[in-house]
Motif scaffolding. Structure first.
Motif, PDB file in Angstrom:
ATOM      1  N   GLU A 197     -15.492  -3.305  -0.139  1.00  0.00           N
ATOM      2  CA  GLU A 197     -16.396  -2.157  -0.102  1.00  0.00           C
ATOM      3  C   GLU A 197     -17.788  -2.545   0.382  1.00  0.00           C
ATOM      4  O   GLU A 197     -18.415  -1.824   1.162  1.00  0.00           O
ATOM      5  CB  GLU A 197     -16.495  -1.517  -1.492  1.00  0.00           C
ATOM      6  N   GLU A 198     -18.300  -3.681  -0.077  1.00  0.00           N
ATOM      7  CA  GLU A 198     -19.689  -4.037   0.192  1.00  0.00           C
ATOM      8  C   GLU A 198     -19.860  -4.984   1.372  1.00  0.00           C
ATOM      9  O   GLU A 198     -20.933  -5.010   1.988  1.00  0.00           O
ATOM     10  CB  GLU A 198     -20.322  -4.640  -1.069  1.00  0.00           C
ATOM     11  N   ARG A 229      -8.253  -4.274  -0.273  1.00  0.00           N
ATOM     12  CA  ARG A 229      -8.542  -3.451   0.900  1.00  0.00           C
ATOM     13  C   ARG A 229      -7.683  -2.196   0.908  1.00  0.00           C
ATOM     14  O   ARG A 229      -8.195  -1.079   1.138  1.00  0.00           O
ATOM     15  CB  ARG A 229      -8.293  -4.270   2.168  1.00  0.00           C
ATOM     16  N   ILE A 230      -6.380  -2.326   0.705  1.00  0.00           N
ATOM     17  CA  ILE A 230      -5.509  -1.154   0.753  1.00  0.00           C
ATOM     18  C   ILE A 230      -5.840  -0.186  -0.374  1.00  0.00           C
ATOM     19  O   ILE A 230      -5.747   1.035  -0.215  1.00  0.00           O
ATOM     20  CB  ILE A 230      -4.008  -1.567   0.699  1.00  0.00           C
ATOM     21  N   ALA A 231      -6.279  -0.700  -1.519  1.00  0.00           N
ATOM     22  CA  ALA A 231      -6.662   0.172  -2.632  1.00  0.00           C
ATOM     23  C   ALA A 231      -7.892   0.994  -2.273  1.00  0.00           C
ATOM     24  O   ALA A 231      -7.938   2.215  -2.498  1.00  0.00           O
ATOM     25  CB  ALA A 231      -6.919  -0.664  -3.882  1.00  0.00           C
ATOM     26  N   VAL A 232      -8.892   0.350  -1.695  1.00  0.00           N
ATOM     27  CA  VAL A 232     -10.132   1.049  -1.342  1.00  0.00           C
ATOM     28  C   VAL A 232      -9.872   2.094  -0.259  1.00  0.00           C
ATOM     29  O   VAL A 232     -10.319   3.242  -0.363  1.00  0.00           O
ATOM     30  CB  VAL A 232     -11.205   0.047  -0.868  1.00  0.00           C
ATOM     31  N   ILE A 233      -9.146   1.718   0.793  1.00  0.00           N
ATOM     32  CA  ILE A 233      -8.897   2.657   1.892  1.00  0.00           C
ATOM     33  C   ILE A 233      -8.064   3.841   1.414  1.00  0.00           C
ATOM     34  O   ILE A 233      -8.301   4.985   1.808  1.00  0.00           O
ATOM     35  CB  ILE A 233      -8.204   1.933   3.065  1.00  0.00           C
ATOM     36  N   SER A 234      -7.099   3.586   0.541  1.00  0.00           N
ATOM     37  CA  SER A 234      -6.284   4.684   0.002  1.00  0.00           C
ATOM     38  C   SER A 234      -7.155   5.676  -0.756  1.00  0.00           C
ATOM     39  O   SER A 234      -6.970   6.892  -0.654  1.00  0.00           O
ATOM     40  CB  SER A 234      -5.195   4.130  -0.923  1.00  0.00           C
ATOM     41  N   ALA A 235      -8.126   5.142  -1.515  1.00  0.00           N
ATOM     42  CA  ALA A 235      -9.041   6.018  -2.256  1.00  0.00           C
ATOM     43  C   ALA A 235      -9.952   6.773  -1.294  1.00  0.00           C
ATOM     44  O   ALA A 235     -10.205   7.975  -1.468  1.00  0.00           O
ATOM     45  CB  ALA A 235      -9.859   5.201  -3.248  1.00  0.00           C
ATOM     46  N   GLN A 236     -10.455   6.095  -0.263  1.00  0.00           N
ATOM     47  CA  GLN A 236     -11.331   6.745   0.710  1.00  0.00           C
ATOM     48  C   GLN A 236     -10.629   7.860   1.457  1.00  0.00           C
ATOM     49  O   GLN A 236     -11.255   8.858   1.839  1.00  0.00           O
ATOM     50  CB  GLN A 236     -11.869   5.701   1.691  1.00  0.00           C
TER      51      GLN A 236
END
Length: 366
Positions: free
Chosen positions: A234-235, A193-200
């Motif tokens: 993500e999904e 989760r933290i990886a995806v939000i950081s990228a977003q």
């Protein structure tokens, strides 16, 4: 020959007038009768009082210590006492989603008995009300806030903190993740989760880049698992009610079928279950997920055009094993040992990493 002027001595009255005028002029001039160089010397002496060698050494030490203090503060090595209401704990996205109540009680008891032994970390931000954003120490900050709310003691109104100057937000997020990885391990879903939000949020170029930066010290297999849970977030992150309770093995199964195109069917099944009020617990949510997971695991994917036709599972010969999913396992050997070849359109690096982990556990058994 010029005519000489006759000089006569002034009278007593005239002398008195001359002396009175002279006194008036000289009394209005500072340092009258003193040479200019003498005036400069006197002023310098008054401005610089004499001091002995010990006093001069003490002043030099004070200057050196002051410079060292300024340098240490600039590098974030000075512990400061910061009021609780001046810290924004959610200034950046947090990696940890839930706090264990029992662990929090233990932490509060420890702080109450021994004080806060490890300071939190903050960074300055442009906010007049809360000029500090939290980097690490979320649990400690919450514990001290709870103690202050309970006791109203002034010693809990502030908290010890190190003020950091991260070069970029990515540095702050990395520091937060590293601190939590050491002190209270995150779940795979929290990591993803933290990886995806950081990228977003634009901190990293992609979720994969975020995983590689935030978890650079993790093994390749662990980063692969984090990417799998990042895909789940993500999904399905907006629909899952108990994602942090998803077991590692189950999560990897979900990620595998998501890669195979199961997203819409999983979302539909979750939505129907939630409408029927059949998703009140982590166990009930997993039942809804597993219904679709099992269906996709049983279904064979279409064979690539021109590829080998799909076969039933079983051994073709003593060296070749055909699986119902279209994957083929072949065994062999050479001078260095035994070999296993894995072939099939569904095979990817994540599946190979999972197989390696299984083999590692198998061969590590007594």
């Amino acid at each position: 020959m010029a005519k000489r002027r006759k000089v006569t001595a002034p009278s007593a009255d005239e002398l008195s007038k001359i002396e009175a005028e002279f006194r008036r002029e000289t009394l209005n001039r500072p340092n009258a009768g003193v040479a200019p160089i003498s005036q400069v010397a006197a002023e310098s002496a008054r401005a610089h009082t004499a001091m002995d060698a010990e006093n001069r050494a003490e002043i030099a030490r004070d200057k050196t210590e002051a410079a060292a203090h300024r340098e240490a503060k600039g590098q974030g090595r000075i512990i400061e006492e910061i009021p609780l209401d001046r810290i924004a704990e959610n200034a950046m996205v947090r990696d940890r989603m839930i706090l264990d109540a029992e662990e929090m009680d233990e932490l509060k008891l420890s702080i109450g008995a021994h004080g806060l032994r490890l300071p939190i970390e903050v960074y300055p931000q442009d906010d007049a009300e809360k000029p500090y954003g939290l980097i690490s120490g979320y649990r400690r900050l919450q514990a001290v806030r709870d103690l202050y709310a309970l006791t109203k003691q002034e010693k809990y109104a502030t908290i010890k903190a190190l003020v950091r100057e991260p070069e970029a937000l990515g540095g702050a997020i990395t520091a937060m993740v590293e601190e939590n990885e050491i002190r209270a391990s995150l779940s795979h879903f929290e990591r993803g989760r933290i990886a995806v939000i950081s990228a977003q949020q634009g901190v990293f170029a992609s979720a994969e880049a975020a995983v590689n930066a935030l978890f650079s010290s993790a093994s390749k297999a662990k980063r692969s698992k984090i990417r799998s849970f990042a895909l789940i977030f993500e999904e399905l992150g907006d629909m899952l009610l108990f994602p942090e309770m998803l077991k590692e093995k189950d999560g990897l199964r979900v990620a595998a079928v998501l890669r195979a195109g199961a997203e819409s069917r999983i979302r539909e099944n979750l939505a129907q279950g939630q409408d029927r009020d059949e998703c009140k617990t982590p166990e009930e949510e997993w039942i809804l997920l597993e219904e679709v997971v099992k269906q996709f695991e049983k279904e064979a994917l279409p064979s690539p055009k021109g590829g080998r036709p799909k076969r039933k599972s079983g051994w073709d010969d003593s060296h070749t094993l055909e699986l119902s999913t279209g994957i083929t396992l072949q065994r062999g050997s050479d001078t260095q040992g035994h070999l296993i070849r894995i072939k099939g359109g569904r095979v990817d690096s994540v599946m190979v990493d999972e197989a390696m982990q299984y083999l590692a556990r198998l061969f590590e058994k007594d």
